[in-house]
Design an enzyme around this catalytic site. Sequence first.
Site, PDB file in Angstrom:
ATOM      1  N   ASP A 194      12.698  -3.665  -6.364  1.00  0.00           N
ATOM      2  CA  ASP A 194      13.200  -4.827  -5.187  1.00  0.00           C
ATOM      3  C   ASP A 194      13.781  -5.856  -5.984  1.00  0.00           C
ATOM      4  O   ASP A 194      13.101  -6.891  -5.815  1.00  0.00           O
ATOM      5  CB  ASP A 194      12.115  -5.050  -4.614  1.00  0.00           C
ATOM      6  CG  ASP A 194      11.446  -3.751  -3.805  1.00  0.00           C
ATOM      7  OD1 ASP A 194      11.914  -3.326  -2.686  1.00  0.00           O
ATOM      8  OD2 ASP A 194      10.659  -3.056  -4.466  1.00  0.00           O
ATOM      9  N   GLY A 219       8.123  -5.667  -9.037  1.00  0.00           N
ATOM     10  CA  GLY A 219       9.047  -4.540  -9.797  1.00  0.00           C
ATOM     11  C   GLY A 219      10.368  -4.776  -9.481  1.00  0.00           C
ATOM     12  O   GLY A 219      10.977  -5.346  -8.538  1.00  0.00           O
ATOM     13  N   ARG A 245       8.423   4.960   1.013  1.00  0.00           N
ATOM     14  CA  ARG A 245       9.444   5.610   2.250  1.00  0.00           C
ATOM     15  C   ARG A 245       9.812   6.697   1.823  1.00  0.00           C
ATOM     16  O   ARG A 245      10.384   7.402   2.690  1.00  0.00           O
ATOM     17  CB  ARG A 245      10.412   4.497   2.538  1.00  0.00           C
ATOM     18  CG  ARG A 245       9.876   3.202   3.004  1.00  0.00           C
ATOM     19  CD  ARG A 245      11.178   2.277   3.841  1.00  0.00           C
ATOM     20  NE  ARG A 245      10.694   1.245   4.658  1.00  0.00           N
ATOM     21  CZ  ARG A 245      10.665  -0.078   4.050  1.00  0.00           C
ATOM     22  NH1 ARG A 245      10.955  -0.375   2.956  1.00  0.00           N
ATOM     23  NH2 ARG A 245      10.038  -1.037   5.058  1.00  0.00           N
ATOM     24  N   SER A 303       9.297   5.297  -3.869  1.00  0.00           N
ATOM     25  CA  SER A 303       9.185   4.185  -2.982  1.00  0.00           C
ATOM     26  C   SER A 303       8.262   5.082  -1.737  1.00  0.00           C
ATOM     27  O   SER A 303       8.247   6.168  -1.853  1.00  0.00           O
ATOM     28  CB  SER A 303      10.615   4.146  -2.230  1.00  0.00           C
ATOM     29  OG  SER A 303      10.600   3.488  -0.763  1.00  0.00           O
ATOM     30  N   GLY A 309       0.820  -1.256  -0.071  1.00  0.00           N
ATOM     31  CA  GLY A 309      -0.042  -0.134   0.013  1.00  0.00           C
ATOM     32  C   GLY A 309       0.755   1.367   0.167  1.00  0.00           C
ATOM     33  O   GLY A 309       2.138   1.468  -0.315  1.00  0.00           O
ATOM     34  N   TYR A 310       0.253   2.381   0.437  1.00  0.00           N
ATOM     35  CA  TYR A 310       0.537   3.654   0.184  1.00  0.00           C
ATOM     36  C   TYR A 310       1.314   3.751  -1.114  1.00  0.00           C
ATOM     37  O   TYR A 310       2.280   4.059  -1.553  1.00  0.00           O
ATOM     38  CB  TYR A 310       1.743   4.039   1.323  1.00  0.00           C
ATOM     39  CG  TYR A 310       1.625   5.736   1.651  1.00  0.00           C
ATOM     40  CD1 TYR A 310       0.515   5.920   2.437  1.00  0.00           C
ATOM     41  CD2 TYR A 310       2.402   6.449   0.803  1.00  0.00           C
ATOM     42  CE1 TYR A 310       0.497   7.450   2.500  1.00  0.00           C
ATOM     43  CE2 TYR A 310       2.305   7.869   1.190  1.00  0.00           C
ATOM     44  CZ  TYR A 310       1.183   8.145   1.982  1.00  0.00           C
ATOM     45  OH  TYR A 310       1.222   9.584   2.140  1.00  0.00           O
ATOM     46  N   GLY A 367       4.983   3.640  -9.144  1.00  0.00           N
ATOM     47  CA  GLY A 367       5.831   2.280  -9.362  1.00  0.00           C
ATOM     48  C   GLY A 367       4.759   1.160  -9.260  1.00  0.00           C
ATOM     49  O   GLY A 367       4.718   0.262  -9.879  1.00  0.00           O
ATOM     50  N   HIS A 368       3.928   1.126  -8.097  1.00  0.00           N
ATOM     51  CA  HIS A 368       2.949   0.363  -7.955  1.00  0.00           C
ATOM     52  C   HIS A 368       2.072   0.123  -9.160  1.00  0.00           C
ATOM     53  O   HIS A 368       1.565  -0.998  -9.609  1.00  0.00           O
ATOM     54  CB  HIS A 368       2.097   0.414  -6.463  1.00  0.00           C
ATOM     55  CG  HIS A 368       2.822   0.408  -5.286  1.00  0.00           C
ATOM     56  ND1 HIS A 368       3.061   1.567  -4.520  1.00  0.00           N
ATOM     57  CD2 HIS A 368       3.604  -0.616  -4.665  1.00  0.00           C
ATOM     58  CE1 HIS A 368       3.930   1.278  -3.666  1.00  0.00           C
ATOM     59  NE2 HIS A 368       4.101  -0.020  -3.658  1.00  0.00           N
TER      60      HIS A 368
HETATM   61  P1  PAJ Z   1       5.988  -2.972  -1.665  1.00  0.00           P
HETATM   62  O1  PAJ Z   1       7.032  -2.283  -1.314  1.00  0.00           O
HETATM   63  O2  PAJ Z   1       4.520  -2.236  -1.638  1.00  0.00           O
HETATM   64  O3  PAJ Z   1       6.144  -3.040  -3.254  1.00  0.00           O
HETATM   65  C1  PAJ Z   1       5.052  -3.647  -4.090  1.00  0.00           C
HETATM   66  C2  PAJ Z   1       5.677  -3.993  -5.583  1.00  0.00           C
HETATM   67  O4  PAJ Z   1       5.817  -2.734  -6.029  1.00  0.00           O
HETATM   68  C3  PAJ Z   1       6.923  -4.816  -5.228  1.00  0.00           C
HETATM   69  O5  PAJ Z   1       6.918  -5.686  -6.463  1.00  0.00           O
HETATM   70  C4  PAJ Z   1       7.812  -3.643  -5.598  1.00  0.00           C
HETATM   71  O6  PAJ Z   1       8.977  -4.149  -6.303  1.00  0.00           O
HETATM   72  C5  PAJ Z   1       7.096  -2.934  -6.527  1.00  0.00           C
HETATM   73  N1  PAJ Z   1       7.533  -1.381  -6.537  1.00  0.00           N
HETATM   74  C6  PAJ Z   1       7.971  -0.834  -5.487  1.00  0.00           C
HETATM   75  N2  PAJ Z   1       8.492   0.518  -6.036  1.00  0.00           N
HETATM   76  C7  PAJ Z   1       8.521   0.535  -7.352  1.00  0.00           C
HETATM   77  C8  PAJ Z   1       9.148   1.395  -8.509  1.00  0.00           C
HETATM   78  N3  PAJ Z   1       9.784   2.397  -8.169  1.00  0.00           N
HETATM   79  N4  PAJ Z   1       9.287   0.887  -9.621  1.00  0.00           N
HETATM   80  C9  PAJ Z   1       8.319  -0.301  -9.978  1.00  0.00           C
HETATM   81  N5  PAJ Z   1       7.945  -1.014  -8.875  1.00  0.00           N
HETATM   82  C10 PAJ Z   1       7.955  -0.732  -7.867  1.00  0.00           C
HETATM   83  O7  PAJ Z   1       7.449  -5.239  -2.056  1.00  0.00           O
HETATM   84  C11 PAJ Z   1       6.793  -5.278  -1.116  1.00  0.00           C
HETATM   85  O8  PAJ Z   1       5.786  -4.186  -1.054  1.00  0.00           O
HETATM   86  C12 PAJ Z   1       6.481  -6.677  -0.435  1.00  0.00           C
HETATM   87  O9  PAJ Z   1       7.593  -7.088  -0.083  1.00  0.00           O
HETATM   88  C13 PAJ Z   1       5.364  -7.521  -0.854  1.00  0.00           C
HETATM   89  C14 PAJ Z   1       5.839  -8.111  -2.240  1.00  0.00           C
HETATM   90  C15 PAJ Z   1       4.029  -6.982  -1.088  1.00  0.00           C
HETATM   91  C16 PAJ Z   1       5.312  -8.689   0.177  1.00  0.00           C
HETATM   92  O10 PAJ Z   1       4.858  -8.323   1.160  1.00  0.00           O
END
Ligand code: PAJ
Length: 285
Positions: free
Chosen positions: A154, A151, A191, A189, A31-32, A36-37
Amino acid sequence: MRTVTTRSELRAAVAAARGRGARIGLVPTMGYLHQGHLSLVDAARAAAGPQAFIVMSLFVNPLQFGAGEDLERYPRDLPRDAALAAGRGVDLLFAPTVDQMYPAGEPQVQVVPGDMADRLCGAFRPGHFRGVLTVVAKLFNLVGPDLAAFGRKDFQQAVLVRRMVRELDFPVEIVMGPTAREADGLALSSRNIYLAPADREAALALFRALSAARDVFALGQTDPGHLLTAARDVLDAEPRVKLQYLELVDPESLDPVQTADARSVMALAAYLGPTRLIDNVVLGG
Ligand code: PAJ
């Protein structure tokens, strides 16, 4: 878009979609949401084709946070996320509580990765990838997706999910989406909202450093020491960046490379104040 919070509602909604002939794409998130998500929603939809039914999960998974990490203060805003997900064409949002996901508390049976999970981020976050793979395996079993999108931001996570799928025979295709960045290069991110303005500015050094290594590689340099130095020089010039690791690895094994090639991945983690950020690039991409 429908939002469900229980495992039974999730299973029923996915079964109904499958009954209509849908191909199910899953986008797991904490969430949040940011672009990217949301770009992973597009990637999942494109991979699933005209009959796509996109499920997004939104769950801050306590299993993957270590002691002293940011579980309690991880940003959460369900109404905002639901609006963004609906706007991007998510069909079903699964937003369970911790009790719903782990009714018996911390699971006694988990997915335990091997050495590959002790490198890079795993060296500094013991148990992190066990927590990630356990929740991802659970989501795969609850949703039964044809494909799931992760993504490249990560990178180690995506590689380990691929390994899990291959080695434990999950019938799920893994789609890896490119890293979405701000216009100035900072990887998106959830964060990033923690960053004080001066740290937000200093954080640009991360992608600048990785880009510097990529530029040196493009000029023909294949010695890992030289490539890492090119990146480290940029990071050293920014005193607010507290580097945790900087490595050049093989994209399949995550082993450090002896000679760089176009597939090699340079990855780093760094603290900006209390906030830990990660980034990576493919040298030839
Ligand atoms: P979260 O950090 O919320 O990320 C969810 C998905 O979005 C992940 O596949 C992550 O690689 C992707 N993502 C995050 N930032 C990105 C960006 N700048 N560009 C492209 N994709 C991006 O990763 C997680 O959550 C958790 O570990 C999860 C897989 C949900 C398991 O709890």
